[in-house]
Design an enzyme around this catalytic site. Sequence first.
Site, short mmCIF file in Angstrom:
data_model
loop_
_atom_site.label_atom_id
_atom_site.label_comp_id
_atom_site.label_asym_id
_atom_site.label_seq_id
_atom_site.Cartn_x
_atom_site.Cartn_y
_atom_site.Cartn_z
N THR A 174 -7.16 0.86 -10.85
CA THR A 174 -6.67 1.39 -12.11
C THR A 174 -7.40 0.92 -13.37
O THR A 174 -7.93 -0.17 -13.38
CB THR A 174 -5.20 0.93 -12.19
OG1 THR A 174 -4.53 1.40 -11.05
CG2 THR A 174 -4.50 1.44 -13.41
N ARG A 202 2.34 10.36 -3.30
CA ARG A 202 2.70 8.98 -3.64
C ARG A 202 2.40 8.72 -5.11
O ARG A 202 1.35 9.06 -5.62
CB ARG A 202 1.93 8.00 -2.76
CG ARG A 202 2.18 6.52 -3.07
CD ARG A 202 1.11 5.94 -3.97
NE ARG A 202 1.24 4.49 -4.11
CZ ARG A 202 0.50 3.76 -4.97
NH1 ARG A 202 -0.37 4.34 -5.75
NH2 ARG A 202 0.67 2.45 -5.02
N VAL A 203 3.34 8.12 -5.81
CA VAL A 203 3.15 7.70 -7.20
C VAL A 203 3.28 6.18 -7.26
O VAL A 203 4.23 5.62 -6.70
CB VAL A 203 4.19 8.36 -8.14
CG1 VAL A 203 4.02 7.84 -9.56
CG2 VAL A 203 4.05 9.88 -8.10
N GLY A 204 2.34 5.52 -7.91
CA GLY A 204 2.38 4.07 -8.04
C GLY A 204 2.98 3.63 -9.35
O GLY A 204 3.68 4.37 -10.04
N ASP A 205 2.66 2.40 -9.73
CA ASP A 205 3.26 1.81 -10.93
C ASP A 205 2.65 2.30 -12.22
O ASP A 205 3.29 2.27 -13.28
CB ASP A 205 3.09 0.28 -10.88
CG ASP A 205 1.63 -0.13 -11.00
OD1 ASP A 205 1.26 -0.72 -12.03
OD2 ASP A 205 0.85 0.13 -10.07
N THR A 225 -2.64 -3.60 -13.30
CA THR A 225 -3.50 -3.03 -12.27
C THR A 225 -3.26 -3.80 -10.98
O THR A 225 -2.95 -4.99 -11.03
CB THR A 225 -4.98 -3.11 -12.68
OG1 THR A 225 -5.80 -2.74 -11.56
CG2 THR A 225 -5.38 -4.51 -13.12
N GLY A 226 -3.37 -3.13 -9.86
CA GLY A 226 -3.17 -3.84 -8.60
C GLY A 226 -2.33 -3.06 -7.62
O GLY A 226 -2.27 -1.83 -7.65
N GLY A 228 0.61 -1.36 -6.39
CA GLY A 228 1.66 -0.76 -7.20
C GLY A 228 3.08 -0.97 -6.74
O GLY A 228 3.99 -1.13 -7.56
#
Length: 308
Positions: A174, A202-205, A225-226, A228
């Site tokens: 990210t 899929r949705v991350g943070d 970043t990282g 999620g």
Amino acid sequence: MKMQPVLLIHGGAWAMPDDAIAAHEAGIANALAAGYALLERGASAVDAVEAAVAVMEDDETFDAGRGSFLTQDGRVQMDALLMNGENLRTGGVACVERLRNPIRAARLVLDKSPHVYFVGTGAERFARQHGMELCDNMELVVRREQERLYKAQADELAGLPDETFSGSLESHDTVGAVALDVHGNIAAGTSTGGTLNKAPGRVGDSSLIGCGCYADNLSAAVSLTGWGEPIMKLVLGKWAVDRVAAGASPDEAAHEAIAYLFNRLGGHGGIILLGPDGRVGMAHNTPRMAWGLQTPAGRQVGVTRNEA
């Protein structure tokens, strides 16, 4: 009284190999130049964040826009969020496949919609209705990422562990930015292509308020970043800015947040924090994190944060 502008950005926290450093530093420098030029002319923090993130989306070095990780079925799906700390206006998009710059779509949501968040074809339709051109998904796919996807899927079949954020796997992550403008307002933005070999949908943070991104003039602006899923479970962005609101410095809050991420859930990642007084904080528990900082005193760019 006018504030001194500050722009702090990250280009992912992961096990970056030596031969990727130069491209990341160049991309970070270009993003700083674009965003800080606006701040020097008196533009808003939101403008600067949007501009800086868009530069990184256009640079295939990073996992955002063109060059993003690919889903299990070989497509690019992207998420982005932009938040204005002055009034908490926010725009987010997720699972978009035909937008070159998701952060610009997020800006349109922030400015033009009573809603906060659009996903998939609804987000693309909203962006097109407000002047953004759609592209073919294959225009966002690069050969490097196709090869990484094939390798990841082969490793998965072989039962090998995924060390994207903690080990030596060649991968990336990210991008994000936080800014303070001359008017004393702060903003934050985060954009991503997600994780390698992710399930479609899929949705991350990154695009979720309070998880991978948040901004409030009464506390701080943050981008993460990282990995999620742990970040989402801890609502880590809001957790960090709340520490600043309670009296911690951004640097203290950044290190506390990454320690909390690892100690509570074994998570890996990085964080940038900016207070409305111009103080900054950065931390990561991955081998490296690409970052850049520009203030009236000058510009700094690197791939690790040297600790005192």
